[in-house]
Every structure is written in structure tokens, then in C-alpha cells.
Design an enzyme around this catalytic site. Structure first.
Site, PDB file in Angstrom:
ATOM      1  N   GLY A  54      36.964  44.319  48.168  1.00 11.38           N
ATOM      2  CA  GLY A  54      36.344  43.657  47.009  1.00 11.38           C
ATOM      3  C   GLY A  54      36.130  42.178  47.283  1.00 11.38           C
ATOM      4  O   GLY A  54      36.978  41.531  47.901  1.00 11.38           O
TER       5      GLY A  54
ATOM      6  N   GLN B  64      39.740  36.852  52.004  1.00 12.85           N
ATOM      7  CA  GLN B  64      40.392  37.965  52.710  1.00 12.85           C
ATOM      8  C   GLN B  64      39.356  38.836  53.415  1.00 12.85           C
ATOM      9  O   GLN B  64      39.493  39.170  54.600  1.00 12.85           O
ATOM     10  CB  GLN B  64      41.183  38.800  51.704  1.00 12.85           C
ATOM     11  CG  GLN B  64      41.553  40.192  52.197  1.00 12.85           C
ATOM     12  CD  GLN B  64      42.473  40.935  51.255  1.00 12.85           C
ATOM     13  OE1 GLN B  64      43.647  40.622  51.168  1.00 12.85           O
ATOM     14  NE2 GLN B  64      41.961  41.936  50.552  1.00 12.85           N
TER      15      GLN B  64
ATOM     16  N   SER C 271      42.496  42.816  38.224  1.00 10.14           N
ATOM     17  CA  SER C 271      43.488  42.478  39.239  1.00 10.14           C
ATOM     18  C   SER C 271      44.816  43.112  38.836  1.00 10.14           C
ATOM     19  O   SER C 271      45.141  43.167  37.641  1.00 10.14           O
ATOM     20  CB  SER C 271      43.658  40.953  39.305  1.00 10.14           C
ATOM     21  OG  SER C 271      44.860  40.626  39.959  1.00 10.14           O
TER      22      SER C 271
ATOM     23  N   GLY D 121      38.737  47.962  39.443  1.00  7.03           N
ATOM     24  CA  GLY D 121      38.187  47.430  40.696  1.00  7.03           C
ATOM     25  C   GLY D 121      38.431  48.408  41.842  1.00  7.03           C
ATOM     26  O   GLY D 121      37.512  48.738  42.606  1.00  7.03           O
ATOM     27  N   HIS D 122      39.675  48.894  41.950  1.00 12.67           N
ATOM     28  CA  HIS D 122      39.989  49.871  43.001  1.00 12.67           C
ATOM     29  C   HIS D 122      39.168  51.147  42.806  1.00 12.67           C
ATOM     30  O   HIS D 122      38.657  51.721  43.766  1.00 12.67           O
ATOM     31  CB  HIS D 122      41.472  50.263  42.940  1.00 12.67           C
ATOM     32  CG  HIS D 122      42.423  49.158  43.261  1.00 12.67           C
ATOM     33  ND1 HIS D 122      43.322  48.669  42.352  1.00 12.67           N
ATOM     34  CD2 HIS D 122      42.619  48.449  44.409  1.00 12.67           C
ATOM     35  CE1 HIS D 122      44.039  47.713  42.905  1.00 12.67           C
ATOM     36  NE2 HIS D 122      43.632  47.551  44.158  1.00 12.67           N
TER      37      HIS D 122
ATOM     38  N   MET E  45      47.324  47.854  47.436  1.00 11.38           N
ATOM     39  CA  MET E  45      48.762  47.659  47.258  1.00 11.38           C
ATOM     40  C   MET E  45      49.190  48.349  45.961  1.00 11.38           C
ATOM     41  O   MET E  45      50.195  47.980  45.346  1.00 11.38           O
ATOM     42  CB  MET E  45      49.103  46.167  47.230  1.00 11.38           C
ATOM     43  CG  MET E  45      48.744  45.471  48.549  1.00 11.38           C
ATOM     44  SD  MET E  45      49.732  44.024  48.906  1.00 11.38           S
ATOM     45  CE  MET E  45      49.252  42.963  47.559  1.00 11.38           C
ATOM     46  N   GLY E  46      48.409  49.347  45.534  1.00 11.09           N
ATOM     47  CA  GLY E  46      48.744  50.082  44.315  1.00 11.09           C
ATOM     48  C   GLY E  46      48.416  49.261  43.083  1.00 11.09           C
ATOM     49  O   GLY E  46      47.672  48.285  43.153  1.00 11.09           O
TER      50      GLY E  46
ATOM     51  N   LYS F 182      36.218  39.845  45.178  1.00 13.23           N
ATOM     52  CA  LYS F 182      37.080  38.933  44.400  1.00 13.23           C
ATOM     53  C   LYS F 182      37.969  38.199  45.409  1.00 13.23           C
ATOM     54  O   LYS F 182      38.257  37.030  45.280  1.00 13.23           O
ATOM     55  CB  LYS F 182      37.937  39.696  43.397  1.00 13.23           C
ATOM     56  CG  LYS F 182      38.841  38.746  42.604  1.00 13.23           C
ATOM     57  CD  LYS F 182      39.726  39.474  41.649  1.00 13.23           C
ATOM     58  CE  LYS F 182      40.921  40.071  42.302  1.00 13.23           C
ATOM     59  NZ  LYS F 182      42.001  39.121  42.642  1.00 13.23           N
ATOM     60  N   ASP F 183      38.380  38.959  46.441  1.00  9.82           N
ATOM     61  CA  ASP F 183      39.167  38.368  47.525  1.00  9.82           C
ATOM     62  C   ASP F 183      38.214  38.020  48.671  1.00  9.82           C
ATOM     63  O   ASP F 183      38.338  38.551  49.781  1.00  9.82           O
ATOM     64  CB  ASP F 183      40.236  39.357  47.997  1.00  9.82           C
ATOM     65  CG  ASP F 183      41.160  39.746  46.871  1.00  9.82           C
ATOM     66  OD1 ASP F 183      41.707  38.846  46.224  1.00  9.82           O
ATOM     67  OD2 ASP F 183      41.315  40.954  46.614  1.00  9.82           O
TER      68      ASP F 183
HETATM   69  O1  PAF Z   1      43.768  43.282  48.852  1.00 11.93           O
HETATM   70  C1  PAF Z   1      44.840  43.909  48.962  1.00 11.93           C
HETATM   71  O2  PAF Z   1      45.252  44.683  48.082  1.00 11.93           O
HETATM   72  C2  PAF Z   1      45.684  43.685  50.202  1.00 11.93           C
HETATM   73  O3  PAF Z   1      45.618  42.379  50.637  1.00 11.93           O
HETATM   74  C3  PAF Z   1      45.370  44.683  51.352  1.00 11.93           C
HETATM   75  C4  PAF Z   1      43.959  44.509  51.869  1.00 11.93           C
HETATM   76  C5  PAF Z   1      45.585  46.093  50.848  1.00 11.93           C
HETATM   77  C6  PAF Z   1      46.339  44.433  52.513  1.00 11.93           C
HETATM   78  O4  PAF Z   1      47.664  44.597  52.132  1.00 11.93           O
END
Ligand code: PAF
Length: 271
Positions: free
Chosen positions: A143, A149, A181, A32-33, A26-27, A145-146
Site C-alpha cells: 500500500g 516502505q 491502519s 486496506g489489507h 502484520m495482521g 500509505k507506506d
Molecule cells: O507494512 C507492513 O505491514 C510491514 O511493514 C510488512 C511489509 C508486512 C513487513 O513486516
């Protein structure tokens, strides 16, 4: 680096690419990204990064509006990393087509964040299901951390027999211990210090719980966290990652899961 805003152009471009490693974001890109992207680049094929702040996964409009965004900086980072493909869909582009697969929402969605963020995981799976259908990646990088998800996305993929493998990646932390984060951008120095103290406290607590599981008292932990400066706690819970149940013996491998607020910023972690 090629940037696409239209799913049709993107599909045209990737139609001949066999192996796509997909990193959804989500930018507000952080270390982490970057670590997910670097990991994906070790796999054969091309890396595709999406940036889309998905309104459907925010249970409060204010939270959606306050979510940190910085597209210019994100694109600079992606260029520097030499990412092959970027997808920046608009609302209409991503939500205007009929999907083949219905979302599968495992019952674990009712625990942890599912209790306090109504509709959140449905919103996450809605968008991820769309991305998977459009991109058909060989791998998706997420990741832990989530953790919840990532688990729910994996369950959806298995249940709907989607040909994509989830690659779970370890949590990247700042020097002060807090998990990287995008939401950390909304914290001031004082709040960052509290967040760091929370992580230190939980790490220590985990050591003690490992010695004697029966010492774990939610009430005491919550009190201690409030004393550290935490404003509100959605949950602090122990889970065995294999059984997804509360551990009964100290020999079980478990993690402490937490969601807490510092002023209006909600942070999650698992330790
Ligand atoms: O973890 C995130 O940044 C969001 O939940 C994802 C997986 C990009 C979905 O919008």
C-alpha cells in the site's frame, strides 16, 4: 485455505505453483489489507498472505507490545476472502536461515520515518528479503500509505535483481478521511476525530500550496496541527514523488508526508 507455520511445509506446498501473489501483513487486518488481497486475486495464480508482527522493525519494545493483534478475526477475514495460502511464521522459523541476498538500503531510508525510527527500514527489509527468498512470488502487493516502505522494497528488489514485481496499491480511507491502519485500533473516539481533522486540514492546505507553493511554512503548519490536538509531530514535508526532492514549482506533482502522534499512537499518511 491452507495455513502454514513452517517454512519447510510451505515451500513444499508452493514448489509447483508458478505464479504467487504475495501480500505481507502484520495482521490486524483492515479494509486496506482487504483491498490488497482482492487486487492480488485478480492476478493469475494463487494468493499467499503472511501474518507476522516483526519485532525487528519496531524501534521501541513498548510499541511492539502495544501493536494491535487479533489472529482469530484475521483468519475469519482471510477465510471469507477465500485466500489460498496463509503463512504464520514464528520468530525462529523466519529468522533461522541464512539469506542469499544482502539487504540494500537506499539513501531515501534516511529521510522521513528514517529520521525518527532508527533501524525501522532495516528491520522491514530484513523480513521482506526473507519472505521473498522463501516464497519467490511473482508479485508483492504493497500500500502506498507506506510510500517510503514500498519505495525502499522496490529499490532492494531492483538492486538485488529479484524476480518479483511490486504492485503499489492506493490508500484506502475511512469515511472520515483517515487512512485505514491497524494502529487506528488504539485510538479512542476523540483521537479519531482529531486524526480526521488533521487529514481535512492537510487536504485543504495542499490545495492552497498548489496555488502558491511559497505559502508553505512548516512552522505554521506544525502550530496549526498542535492546535487541532496533535501531541507531537515527527515530520510534515513535501516531496515530489518522481524526484524525491522538495518541489520547487507549484506545477510539480507532490504530496504532503506526515508522521504524528495522538497520545502514544504514531500515525503516518501522505496526501
Ligand atoms: O507494512 C507492513 O505491514 C510491514 O511493514 C510488512 C511489509 C508486512 C513487513 O513486516
Amino acid at each position: 485455505m491452507k495455513i502454514f507455520k513452517s517454512k519447510h511445509k510451505l515451500k513444499e506446498e508452493i514448489s509447483n505453483i508458478e505464479n504467487i501473489s504475495f501480500v505481507p501483513t502484520m495482521g490486524g487486518l483492515h479494509k486496506g489489507h482487504i483491498s490488497l488481497i482482492k487486487k492480488s486475486q485478480n492476478f493469475k495464480g494463487k494468493t499467499l498472505v503472511s501474518i507476522f508482527v516483526n519485532p525487528k522493525q519496531f524501534n521501541e519494545k513498548k510499541d511492539f507490545l502495544n501493536y494491535p493483534r487479533n489472529l482469530k478475526k484475521d483468519l475469519r477475514i482471510l477465510k471469507h476472502l477465500n485466500v489460498d495460502l496463509i503463512y504464520l511464521p514464528g520468530l525462529k522459523d523466519i529468522f533461522s536461515f541464512q539469506v542469499k541476498n544482502k539487504i540494500f538500503l537506499d539513501k531515501f531510508s534516511k529521510k522521513l520515518c528514517g529520521k525518527s525510527r532508527k533501524g525501522h527500514f532495516k528491520g522491514v527489509l530484513n523480513i521482506v528479503n526473507r519472505f521473498l527468498e522463501l516464497i519467490k512470488p511473482k508479485y508483492i502487493f504493497l500500500g502506498i500509505k507506506d510510500f517510503q516502505q514500498s519505495y525502499l522494497i522496490s529499490r532492494h528488489i531492483v538492486k538485488r535483481e529479484i524476480n518479483t514485481k511490486v504492485i503499489n496499491c492506493k490508500t484506502i480511507r475511512e469515511k472520515n478521511g483517515i487512512a485505514c491502519s491497524t494502529r487506528n485500533n488504539n485510538l479512542n473516539k476523540y483521537q479519531l476525530k482529531i486524526a480526521s481533522n488533521v487529514i481535512k486540514y492537510l487536504k485543504n492546505k495542499k490545495k492552497l500550496i498548489k496555488k502558491k507553493l511559497s505559502n508553505f511554512k512548516f512552522v505554521n503548519i506544525k502550530k496549526d496541527l498542535i492546535n487541532l490536538g496533535v501531541k507531537k509531530i515527527d515530520y510534515v514535508e513535501l516531496y515530489n514523488l518522481n524526484t524525491l526532492k522538495r518541489p520547487k514549482s507549484k506545477r510539480e506533482k507532490f504530496k504532503i508526508f506526515i508522521a504524528f502522534y495522538l497520545n502514544k499512537t504514531r500515525l503516518i499518511d501522505n496526501i
